[in-house]
Write an enzyme that holds these catalytic residues in place. Structure first.
Site, short mmCIF file in Angstrom:
data_model
loop_
_atom_site.label_atom_id
_atom_site.label_comp_id
_atom_site.label_asym_id
_atom_site.label_seq_id
_atom_site.Cartn_x
_atom_site.Cartn_y
_atom_site.Cartn_z
N SER A 1 0.85 -1.19 0.00
CA SER A 1 0.00 0.00 0.00
C SER A 1 0.89 1.24 0.00
O SER A 1 2.01 1.19 0.53
CB SER A 1 -0.89 0.02 1.25
OG SER A 1 -1.52 1.28 1.42
N LYS B 1 2.34 -2.56 6.24
CA LYS B 1 2.60 -2.48 4.81
C LYS B 1 4.03 -1.99 4.54
O LYS B 1 4.66 -2.41 3.56
CB LYS B 1 1.58 -1.58 4.12
CG LYS B 1 0.16 -2.14 4.14
CD LYS B 1 0.07 -3.49 3.45
CE LYS B 1 -1.36 -3.98 3.34
NZ LYS B 1 -1.47 -5.26 2.60
N TYR C 1 -1.77 -0.42 10.38
CA TYR C 1 -1.89 -0.92 9.01
C TYR C 1 -0.71 -0.43 8.17
O TYR C 1 -0.07 -1.21 7.46
CB TYR C 1 -3.21 -0.44 8.40
CG TYR C 1 -3.40 -0.78 6.95
CD1 TYR C 1 -3.90 -2.02 6.56
CD2 TYR C 1 -3.08 0.14 5.94
CE1 TYR C 1 -4.08 -2.33 5.22
CE2 TYR C 1 -3.26 -0.16 4.61
CZ TYR C 1 -3.76 -1.39 4.25
OH TYR C 1 -3.93 -1.70 2.92
#
Length: 266
Positions: free
Chosen positions: A141, A158, A154
């Site tokens: 991401s 990533k 998160y």
């Protein structure tokens, strides 16, 4: 890339919807046998049936070692190889400031977003790729390159996945290539909170003036999985329409500086 994958077999985790299903569709259209997974057996089977022949859906929690091994074993029994692995499954279980997360939410995010790619990569390398070669593509991401409120854990997961991609590239080369894609905001269920009520604002900050569609990312995955990228490994391809640039609204007409002289032709 019609028939570019003929005779090959691909596993796509989180393949029943969104970017995963778009990637499975692209690989299947290029001739590959496709095994796609979902936490729900029904969702996996439904997605595979939408592709038709040469597609198999299997229910598996992506961080469950026994379930992952069963999927890889079934791919080998059914199709005889695993040439491509797309580590696409992801989650964002830890919302809010990093220091307000409990261990369970942190662990779930890391298990799905980081441990699972390690697990599935190890299984396909042992089963086939270690001796025969192959390509692994991780779905990272643009959050792995930046910081933002609310999705810190998160983004950390990533960022780690981007680094893991490089690490595996040096450990598994030359037989296995390992690359990643880093999507921006894409019209998927996982990212719905980021775009459903903010799409116009996002578009205004994106040079290409739209959020992504799953097919935008699947095209990049297809490129990295195929022999078209045979001299690329350890890289992460940003697929975001320029979102990470945050260009802002376009300038008023007449205010764009014009090059002159040699620079205009160079």
């Amino acid at each position: 890339m019609t028939e570019a994958m003929k005779g090959k077999t691909a596993i796509v985790t989180g393949g029943s919807r969104g970017i995963g299903f778009a990637a499975a569709t692209a690989l299947h259209a290029a001739g590959a046998n496709v095994v796609l997974t979902s936490r729900s057996q029904d969702d996996a089977v439904h997605a595979a049936s939408a592709l038709g022949e040469r597609a198999l859906g299997m229910g598996a929690h992506v961080a469950d070692q026994a379930a992952a091994r069963a999927c890889v074993d079934e791919a080998m029994r059914t199709y005889g190889s695993v040439d491509v692995l797309v580590n696409n499954a992801g989650t964002n279980a830890a919302h809010g400031p990093v220091l307000q997360q409990d261990y369970a939410r942190f662990a779930k995010t890391m298990d799905v977003n980081l441990w699972a790619p390690i697990l599935w990569s190890s299984l396909v390398v042992d089963a086939w790729m270690g001796q025969h070669g192959g390509s692994i593509v991780n779905t990272a991401s643009i959050g792995g390159y930046s910081v933002s409120h609310g999705i810190g854990v998160y983004n950390v997961s990533k960022a780690a996945l981007i680094h893991l991609t490089k690490q595996l590239a040096i450990e598994l080369g030359p037989a296995v290539r390992v690359n990643a894609v880093a999507p921006g905001v894409v019209r998927t269920k996982l990212a719905e909170a980021l775009w459903s009520e903010h799409e116009e604002a996002l578009n205004s900050k994106t040079p290409l003036r739209r959020i992504g569609e799953p097919q935008d990312v699947s095209s990049a995955i297809m490129f990295l999985a195929s022999n078209e990228s045979s001299w690329i490994t350890g890289e992460t391809l940003v697929v975001d329409g320029g979102q990470v640039i945050d260009a802002g609204p376009p300038p008023e007409r007449g205010l764009v500086p014009r090059a002159s002289g040699a620079a205009a032709n160079g």
